[in-house]
Design a protein around this motif. Structure first.
Motif, PDB file in Angstrom:
ATOM      1  N   VAL A   7       0.478  -1.156   0.676  1.00  0.00           N
ATOM      2  CA  VAL A   7      -0.626   0.001   0.129  1.00  0.00           C
ATOM      3  C   VAL A   7       1.275   1.442   0.183  1.00  0.00           C
ATOM      4  N   ILE A   8       0.276   2.274  -0.963  1.00  0.00           N
ATOM      5  CA  ILE A   8       1.694   3.230  -1.065  1.00  0.00           C
ATOM      6  C   ILE A   8       0.493   4.324  -1.552  1.00  0.00           C
ATOM      7  N   GLY A   9       1.288   5.217  -0.881  1.00  0.00           N
ATOM      8  CA  GLY A   9       0.695   6.919  -0.961  1.00  0.00           C
ATOM      9  C   GLY A   9       2.048   8.254  -0.852  1.00  0.00           C
ATOM     10  N   GLY A 118      -6.522   8.524  -6.608  1.00  0.00           N
ATOM     11  CA  GLY A 118      -7.379   9.336  -5.999  1.00  0.00           C
ATOM     12  C   GLY A 118      -6.086  10.699  -5.356  1.00  0.00           C
ATOM     13  N   LEU A 119      -6.532  11.974  -5.771  1.00  0.00           N
ATOM     14  CA  LEU A 119      -6.130  13.135  -4.089  1.00  0.00           C
ATOM     15  C   LEU A 119      -6.940  13.411  -3.763  1.00  0.00           C
ATOM     16  N   THR A 120      -6.169  12.890  -2.190  1.00  0.00           N
ATOM     17  CA  THR A 120      -6.337  13.775  -1.494  1.00  0.00           C
ATOM     18  C   THR A 120      -6.660  15.277  -0.971  1.00  0.00           C
ATOM     19  N   ARG A 121      -5.724  16.350  -1.503  1.00  0.00           N
ATOM     20  CA  ARG A 121      -5.187  17.323  -1.575  1.00  0.00           C
ATOM     21  C   ARG A 121      -4.784  17.675  -2.312  1.00  0.00           C
ATOM     22  N   PRO A 158      -4.025   6.497  -0.803  1.00  0.00           N
ATOM     23  CA  PRO A 158      -3.511   5.286  -0.613  1.00  0.00           C
ATOM     24  C   PRO A 158      -3.318   4.692  -1.635  1.00  0.00           C
ATOM     25  N   ASP A 159      -3.683   4.776  -2.529  1.00  0.00           N
ATOM     26  CA  ASP A 159      -4.650   3.617  -3.832  1.00  0.00           C
ATOM     27  C   ASP A 159      -2.820   3.173  -5.043  1.00  0.00           C
ATOM     28  N   MET A 160      -2.079   3.085  -4.548  1.00  0.00           N
ATOM     29  CA  MET A 160      -1.189   2.935  -5.146  1.00  0.00           C
ATOM     30  C   MET A 160      -0.910   0.658  -4.463  1.00  0.00           C
ATOM     31  N   ARG A 161      -0.382   0.243  -5.104  1.00  0.00           N
ATOM     32  CA  ARG A 161      -0.236  -1.471  -4.739  1.00  0.00           C
ATOM     33  C   ARG A 161       0.837  -1.943  -5.610  1.00  0.00           C
ATOM     34  N   SER A 162       2.143  -1.078  -5.850  1.00  0.00           N
ATOM     35  CA  SER A 162       3.847  -1.328  -6.222  1.00  0.00           C
ATOM     36  C   SER A 162       4.112  -0.105  -6.566  1.00  0.00           C
ATOM     37  N   ALA A 163       5.308  -0.052  -7.048  1.00  0.00           N
ATOM     38  CA  ALA A 163       6.547   0.624  -6.925  1.00  0.00           C
ATOM     39  C   ALA A 163       6.674   1.053  -8.581  1.00  0.00           C
ATOM     40  N   GLU A 164       5.675  -0.022  -9.621  1.00  0.00           N
ATOM     41  CA  GLU A 164       5.315   1.050 -10.800  1.00  0.00           C
ATOM     42  C   GLU A 164       4.533   1.761 -10.465  1.00  0.00           C
ATOM     43  N   GLU A 165       3.491   1.713 -10.383  1.00  0.00           N
ATOM     44  CA  GLU A 165       2.262   3.049 -10.098  1.00  0.00           C
ATOM     45  C   GLU A 165       2.647   3.228  -9.451  1.00  0.00           C
TER      46      GLU A 165
END
Length: 477
Positions: A7-9, A118-121, A158-165
């Motif tokens: 999980v990446i933000g 998604g963008l929080t802000r 926190p929508d990204m699931r890999s370093a590539e994303e």
């Protein structure tokens, strides 16, 4: 790793391309002598009052509009309190509860799969200064030139699931800012940098794991490697029965590892409160509408148009539109060239981009203009020069800006298409290589490449390949 989900933000800090700082009139120019771009306001002297740079509000709003954010017509500046040597006031002016932009998104594509992040802000803030540590002097110095340079911080979900994303998201976001003309995107100078919040959790678990923040990453390569290492580190900890600690970590480029910097702060640690020296920013809807009307064609829209209008493949369209200067160069060359746009694509992707990468040049600064590239392709099309010669002289033309037709003529590179002259060379190659001729007649058709090479050697690369091929086929059939 197959048991765990990453999980990446990301928190991106983008310096805005204004001439002056966010709350004073000091220059934002990079590379000046230390502490040259400093005044009483940005150095935090007592009794001074900040005044908001209008361009900062405009640029922040345009970033929000380009990422489909909701624009808050009223936003509030806050003081973010922490203590570093390069933060002269002891606090950073930022935004907290009421940022200027919220709830946007950035669309990415990885391995053919489209995804929305998604963008929080997006909020405005001032940059801090810079600590310079000198081993030779056994001392540390503080340069305040960067203090007060305007930033927008873009916080993702926190929508990204890999370093590539994560890298795909950063590249797309950087392209958007470059297209808007509000950030130069220079990662080496820190104009575009990010902090990555990384955690893991077992697949199927909804609750997030404990995150570690990777601080101040400023290259796509290092971002990917740092995230990959951190994921492996956290998995090893959990598998060994240990716990991941919430902390801020730094990436060691030489070792390819992350190491602890400090405990990770929460929002309450910064003791945010509205800045009493700055009134709330209230935007007129007419301003927002005007700024929206000024938005350029953005990367995603340009990619779709290029694929539809010029029949570009996804990969080529992504490469060409990643940089606005390259996209503009490509489109100008297509309009100047009478032939198939695919040929322009091949030369831009195969020749121009590598030249720019290796030389450090930008497409808009290459002396071979789009119109001259179209002229070079026309010389190839009409047989004046071969493709090989065209590629051989491409870099010289990029550096010199010479007219291709005049350059070819001056260098004596005009392609030999005279049948009688070429036939003599073909006859000589056949006579000099009887065993290869017999093998070719026996079915080893790949030897045509050998024969062609021999003629090219005799003609110093100027033989017309099409004519030569016809002559060989006729004589060896």
């Amino acid at each position: 790793m197959s048991r765990y989900e990453t999980v990446i933000g990301l928190e991106v800090h983008a310096q805005l391309k204004t001439e002056s700082k966010i709350f004073c009139s000091c220059s934002t120019k990079f590379g000046n002598e230390p502490n040259e771009n400093v005044c009483a306001v940005c150095s935090g002297m007592p009794g001074v009052l900040p005044v908001l740079n209008e361009k900062v509000a405009e640029y922040a709003t345009k970033a929000g509009l380009a990422t489909d954010c909701e624009i808050n017509l009223k936003s509030v500046f806050a003081r973010k309190n922490y203590f570093y040597p390069d933060l002269p006031k002891g606090y950073q002016i930022s935004q907290f509860e009421l940022p200027i932009c919220e709830h946007g998104h950035v669309d990415i594509e990885v391995d053919g799969e489209k995804k929305r992040v998604g963008l929080t802000r997006i909020h405005m803030e001032e940059d801090a200064g810079k600590n310079i540590h000198s081993a030779a002097d056994n001392a540390s110095f503080v340069d305040l030139n960067r203090t007060g340079v305007p930033l927008i911080e873009i916080v993702s979900e926190p929508d990204m699931r890999s370093a590539e994303e994560a890298v795909a998201y950063l590249k797309e976001l950087r392209s958007v800012l470059l297209y808007l003309g509000i950030c130069d995107g220079n990662m080496e100078e820190g104009s575009f940098r990010c902090d990555a919040n990384v955690s893991i959790r077992p697949y199927g678990q909804e609750e997030f794991g404990t995150r570690a923040e990777l601080k101040n990453l400023n290259s796509f390569k290092h971002i990917q490697k740092a995230i990959e290492y951190e994921v492996e580190r956290q998995i090893d900890l959990v598998e060994d029965g240990d716990k991941v600690i919430q902390e801020t970590r730094l990436y060691n480029v030489d070792k390819g590892t992350t190491h602890s910097m400090r405990g990770k702060e929460e929002a309450h640690d910064y003791r945010y409160f509205p800045d009493p020296d700055l009134v709330p920013l209230v935007l007129d809807q007419a301003w927002v509408d005007k700024w929206k009307s000024e938005l350029p064609e953005l990367p995603a829209a340009k990619r779709e148009r290029f694929m539809a209008e010029y029949t570009l493949a996804d990969y080529d369209a992504a490469l060409i539109t990643n940089d606005l200067a390259v996209a503009d160069y490509f489109e100008a060359a297509v309009k100047a060239y009478a032939g198939d746009p695919k040929k322009v694509t091949n030369w831009v992707v195969g020749e121009l981009l590598p030249f720019c990468h290796e030389s450090g040049a930008e497409a808009c600064g290459v002396k071979l203009t789009p119109e001259k590239l179209a002229g070079l392709l026309a010389l190839v099309d009409d047989g004046t020069i071969s493709v090989k010669i065209g590629k051989d002289i491409f870099r010289d033309l990029c550096a010199s800006g010479d007219d291709p037709a005049e350059y070819v003529k001056a260098k004596g590179l005009v392609q030999v298409s005279d049948t009688s002259e070429l036939e003599a060379m073909v006859d000589q190659v056949i006579a000099d290589n009887p065993s290869e001729v017999e093998a070719f007649k026996g079915g080893k058709k790949k030897l045509m490449g050998f024969f062609m090479g021999q003629v090219m050697r005799l003609s110093k690369g100027q033989a017309n390949p099409g004519v030569v091929t016809q002559l060989f086929n006729k004589k060896l059939s």
